[in-house]
Design an enzyme around this catalytic site. Sequence first.
Site, PDB file in Angstrom:
ATOM      1  N   HIS A 143       0.858  -1.184   0.000  1.00 31.27           N
ATOM      2  CA  HIS A 143       0.000   0.000   0.000  1.00 31.27           C
ATOM      3  C   HIS A 143       0.894   1.234   0.000  1.00 31.27           C
ATOM      4  O   HIS A 143       1.714   1.397   0.902  1.00 31.27           O
ATOM      5  CB  HIS A 143      -0.848   0.038   1.271  1.00 31.27           C
ATOM      6  CG  HIS A 143      -2.090  -0.769   1.199  1.00 31.27           C
ATOM      7  ND1 HIS A 143      -2.089  -2.129   1.268  1.00 31.27           N
ATOM      8  CD2 HIS A 143      -3.391  -0.397   1.052  1.00 31.27           C
ATOM      9  CE1 HIS A 143      -3.345  -2.563   1.179  1.00 31.27           C
ATOM     10  NE2 HIS A 143      -4.150  -1.532   1.048  1.00 31.27           N
ATOM     11  N   GLU A 146      -1.647   6.013  -1.430  1.00 27.26           N
ATOM     12  CA  GLU A 146      -3.114   6.015  -1.342  1.00 27.26           C
ATOM     13  C   GLU A 146      -3.505   7.292  -0.584  1.00 27.26           C
ATOM     14  O   GLU A 146      -4.017   8.228  -1.183  1.00 27.26           O
ATOM     15  CB  GLU A 146      -3.618   4.761  -0.610  1.00 27.26           C
ATOM     16  CG  GLU A 146      -5.138   4.711  -0.492  1.00 27.26           C
ATOM     17  CD  GLU A 146      -5.636   3.561   0.396  1.00 27.26           C
ATOM     18  OE1 GLU A 146      -4.835   2.970   1.148  1.00 27.26           O
ATOM     19  OE2 GLU A 146      -6.855   3.267   0.337  1.00 27.26           O
ATOM     20  N   ASP A 225     -10.982  -3.585  -3.445  1.00 28.19           N
ATOM     21  CA  ASP A 225     -10.596  -3.276  -2.070  1.00 28.19           C
ATOM     22  C   ASP A 225     -11.584  -3.990  -1.147  1.00 28.19           C
ATOM     23  O   ASP A 225     -11.906  -5.139  -1.417  1.00 28.19           O
ATOM     24  CB  ASP A 225     -10.528  -1.759  -1.832  1.00 28.19           C
ATOM     25  CG  ASP A 225      -9.463  -1.407  -0.786  1.00 28.19           C
ATOM     26  OD1 ASP A 225      -8.873  -2.325  -0.213  1.00 28.19           O
ATOM     27  OD2 ASP A 225      -9.231  -0.214  -0.548  1.00 28.19           O
ATOM     28  N   ASP A 226     -12.102  -3.338  -0.094  1.00 29.65           N
ATOM     29  CA  ASP A 226     -12.964  -4.044   0.859  1.00 29.65           C
ATOM     30  C   ASP A 226     -14.420  -4.050   0.391  1.00 29.65           C
ATOM     31  O   ASP A 226     -15.111  -3.051   0.557  1.00 29.65           O
ATOM     32  CB  ASP A 226     -12.939  -3.338   2.209  1.00 29.65           C
ATOM     33  CG  ASP A 226     -11.545  -3.268   2.783  1.00 29.65           C
ATOM     34  OD1 ASP A 226     -11.253  -4.048   3.686  1.00 29.65           O
ATOM     35  OD2 ASP A 226     -10.756  -2.417   2.325  1.00 29.65           O
TER      36      ASP A 226
HETATM   37 ZN   LIG Z   1      -6.289  -1.324   0.515  1.00 27.41          ZN
END
Ligand SMILES: [Zn+2]
Length: 285
Positions: A143, A146, A225-226
């Site tokens: 990551h 971001e 992603d989530d």
């Molecule tokens: Zn992520």
Amino acid sequence: MPVFIGDLESIKRISYELCEDLSKEGAVYFEARYSPHLFSNLPRVKNFFNVPEGDVTPRDVVRVVNEGIREGSKDFGIQARTVLCMIRDKPEWSAEVLELCEEFHNDTVVGIDLANNEMLELYTQHIEGFKGAKTAGIHRTCHAGEMGPASNVQTAIEILEAERIGHGYHIFDDESVVKLAKEKSIHFEVCPTSSTRTGALEDDFDNHCAKRFLNEGMNISINTDDPTLFGATLTREFSIARNHFGMDDRALALMTLNAAQASFLPDDQKAEMIKSLKVKFKEIL
Ligand SMILES: [Zn+2]
């Protein structure tokens, strides 16, 4: 999450049903990324939720996720692998994450990641985790860029030797990092819905940096992603790409081939998957 931390039966079922959900969306392969520690209830793993302590170890978590993924893959005709996360402000977990990657390498674990608050320090334990992964032949994604600056992407590429970058949206704040990523053909995991819901980017898909990645001819994929947290499905993310990023069937098919190429499968299995995708896409390409 608090309701299933330390609940191995639920964790296995969630892993199994992830295969079902993604298969229904037409996916042929996915990589699920998670932190084994965040599902453990050991007293030594003090996580972010105030759940009762128990004896479920991070290793138990990986074991049942693998079972769920293996059974789900078989029952729903989809291939699936996992990526284990180190957590930025929990450097004390990193050595164990690497050990779990090594123990379960290719069963189903294929990669290591670094997640959580990008503004926090990069501890030596994380650097050692990435170096150890490289030595053991375990793939690396990180990551970066971001919520954090473009320099985090540079660190992920140069110091952590990440092959893929999670998100990376802020890379365009520094042209030298854009150049570096292009030279190294780094793959960016772009997650449209997530990118606006987390506050990483403004809520304006028509001016989303995914377009810049595409205009620059950079290597990206569209990801959820989530899904639970953001209500993002693969179908929704692909329709955002179609309606706002100007991607037609051919562009989406080419991007899917890029995603397959950037996957962490062993080379022979990857070649097989790319071959079968090209057959599926032969009318479009
Ligand atoms: Zn992520």
